[in-house]
Scaffold this motif. Sequence first.
Motif, PDB file in Angstrom:
ATOM      1  N   ILE A 180       0.853  -1.188   0.000  1.00 41.75           N
ATOM      2  CA  ILE A 180       0.000   0.000   0.000  1.00 41.75           C
ATOM      3  C   ILE A 180       0.890   1.239   0.000  1.00 41.75           C
ATOM      4  CG2 ILE A 180      -1.769   1.260   1.271  1.00 41.75           C
ATOM      5  CD1 ILE A 180      -2.654  -1.410   2.436  1.00 41.75           C
ATOM      6  N   PRO A 181       0.796   2.085  -1.017  1.00 42.37           N
ATOM      7  CA  PRO A 181       1.670   3.270  -1.064  1.00 42.37           C
ATOM      8  C   PRO A 181       1.333   4.252   0.047  1.00 42.37           C
ATOM      9  CG  PRO A 181      -0.013   3.383  -2.773  1.00 42.37           C
ATOM     10  CD  PRO A 181      -0.127   2.026  -2.152  1.00 42.37           C
ATOM     11  N   VAL A 182       2.405   4.950   0.495  1.00 42.28           N
ATOM     12  CA  VAL A 182       2.227   5.951   1.540  1.00 42.28           C
ATOM     13  C   VAL A 182       1.777   7.253   0.886  1.00 42.28           C
ATOM     14  CG1 VAL A 182       3.355   7.266   3.367  1.00 42.28           C
ATOM     15  CG2 VAL A 182       3.987   4.871   2.962  1.00 42.28           C
ATOM     16  N   VAL A 183       0.643   7.731   1.276  1.00 42.98           N
ATOM     17  CA  VAL A 183       0.095   8.967   0.740  1.00 42.98           C
ATOM     18  C   VAL A 183       0.355  10.084   1.739  1.00 42.98           C
ATOM     19  CG1 VAL A 183      -1.969  10.134  -0.098  1.00 42.98           C
ATOM     20  CG2 VAL A 183      -1.671   7.679  -0.518  1.00 42.98           C
ATOM     21  N   LEU A 184       1.240  11.025   1.355  1.00 45.74           N
ATOM     22  CA  LEU A 184       1.556  12.131   2.255  1.00 45.74           C
ATOM     23  C   LEU A 184       0.406  13.124   2.294  1.00 45.74           C
ATOM     24  CD1 LEU A 184       5.257  12.762   1.151  1.00 45.74           C
ATOM     25  CD2 LEU A 184       4.443  11.513   3.182  1.00 45.74           C
TER      26      LEU A 184
END
Length: 403
Positions: free
Chosen positions: A292-296
């Motif tokens: 799961i990509p880290v969404v800033l």
Amino acid sequence: MLKKGLVYIGIGLFTIALLLVLQYNRPKRLNWFPSYVAEHKIPYGCKVFTDVVDDFFPDNRQIDIPPYERLTQNQEHTGTYFFANDYVSFEDAERAALLDWTAKGNTLFVASGSFEQALMDTLGITTKNLYNNLNDTLGFEHRLVHPKLHPDTGYAYTKDDFVTYFDEMDAKTTTILATVDDRSDPSDETYANVIRLNYKGGTVILSTFPKAVTNYFMLSNENYRYTEGLLSYIDTEGDLLMDAYHKNGKAFYTSPMYIFLNEPSLKWAYYLCLIGSISYILFEGKRKQRAIPVVLPLKNQTLAFTRTIADMYYEKGEHKQIAKHKIAYFLEYIRTRFYMNTHDREATFYDNLAARSAHDSKEIKELFSLFDQIERQSAITADELKKVNTAIEEFKKRAHGRN
């Protein structure tokens, strides 16, 4: 460690296989649903009764549409309309059409566990229930009344906890065809549960024992003779219309899953597919799940935007515009901080603002005089802009108690 895990997996697969074998070889449970459908071979289906009717009445017809629709479309039919179900209930128009058809010299035969009040009121009858004194091992005994139908022979049925019988009827127009009694009752009192009534120019036969036409009853001992005795009251010369509409069950199954679930081999193949799919989701799907990509979170660009706009004004020498914005923001600050109206600046305005912000009235008047002076000028210098900014910052410091 890997070998130990394989042992656990092997034990689990063996347990599942053993459970499947035991389940597959388990005796099939009987379906006791009271369907009363002609094609059903379950205990409370009517396959045996249908075969008997075919022998006695080869030209009988299975009617799978509402009686009202059948009678209005085919008014030339004469004979008997036969109904058998756990409970038979007619709509008002349907009941009226059936009775009108019966009054023309036809026969209406209804076998139902109970009857609707409208039909009983029309025929002038009432019913009551007879319980078996909590002794369900003996059950009830049914007998035919006519001398040629062996009235001394009793046909036992032990699956009912109670039976319905006819309590009040007109003796002049009613004939008792069969009776029932509680086998555990030493008094041997009998009760009428099948009657024939003269209705205008026709005949109505009512039975409170619809299970007499089911497979289970007819295949028990010689109970089929009781059912044959009831059929003997139907005229063989007219048409026999066998109702297939007022039934608890369906004559055929519309769901394609019925084929899989009714055939043991297909059913377990279907279950194995489900188990395999769930196992794949639990084990294989987990291992190959994408990261799961880290969404800033979005940055607050308000301050940077404000600084950019201010630099544009300052570089172009728009000191008056910057001062106007500073004064406007300061007035908004007074309105939100001290809850004061900045449009009407009367003498009391300066006194109230001074009292709320820890200033003198003279200082407040000097500050707003500076604002008015800036507003009257068409252009201001950088030093005047700094003077306005300094006056505002000094006011806020003292108002916040930091001076």
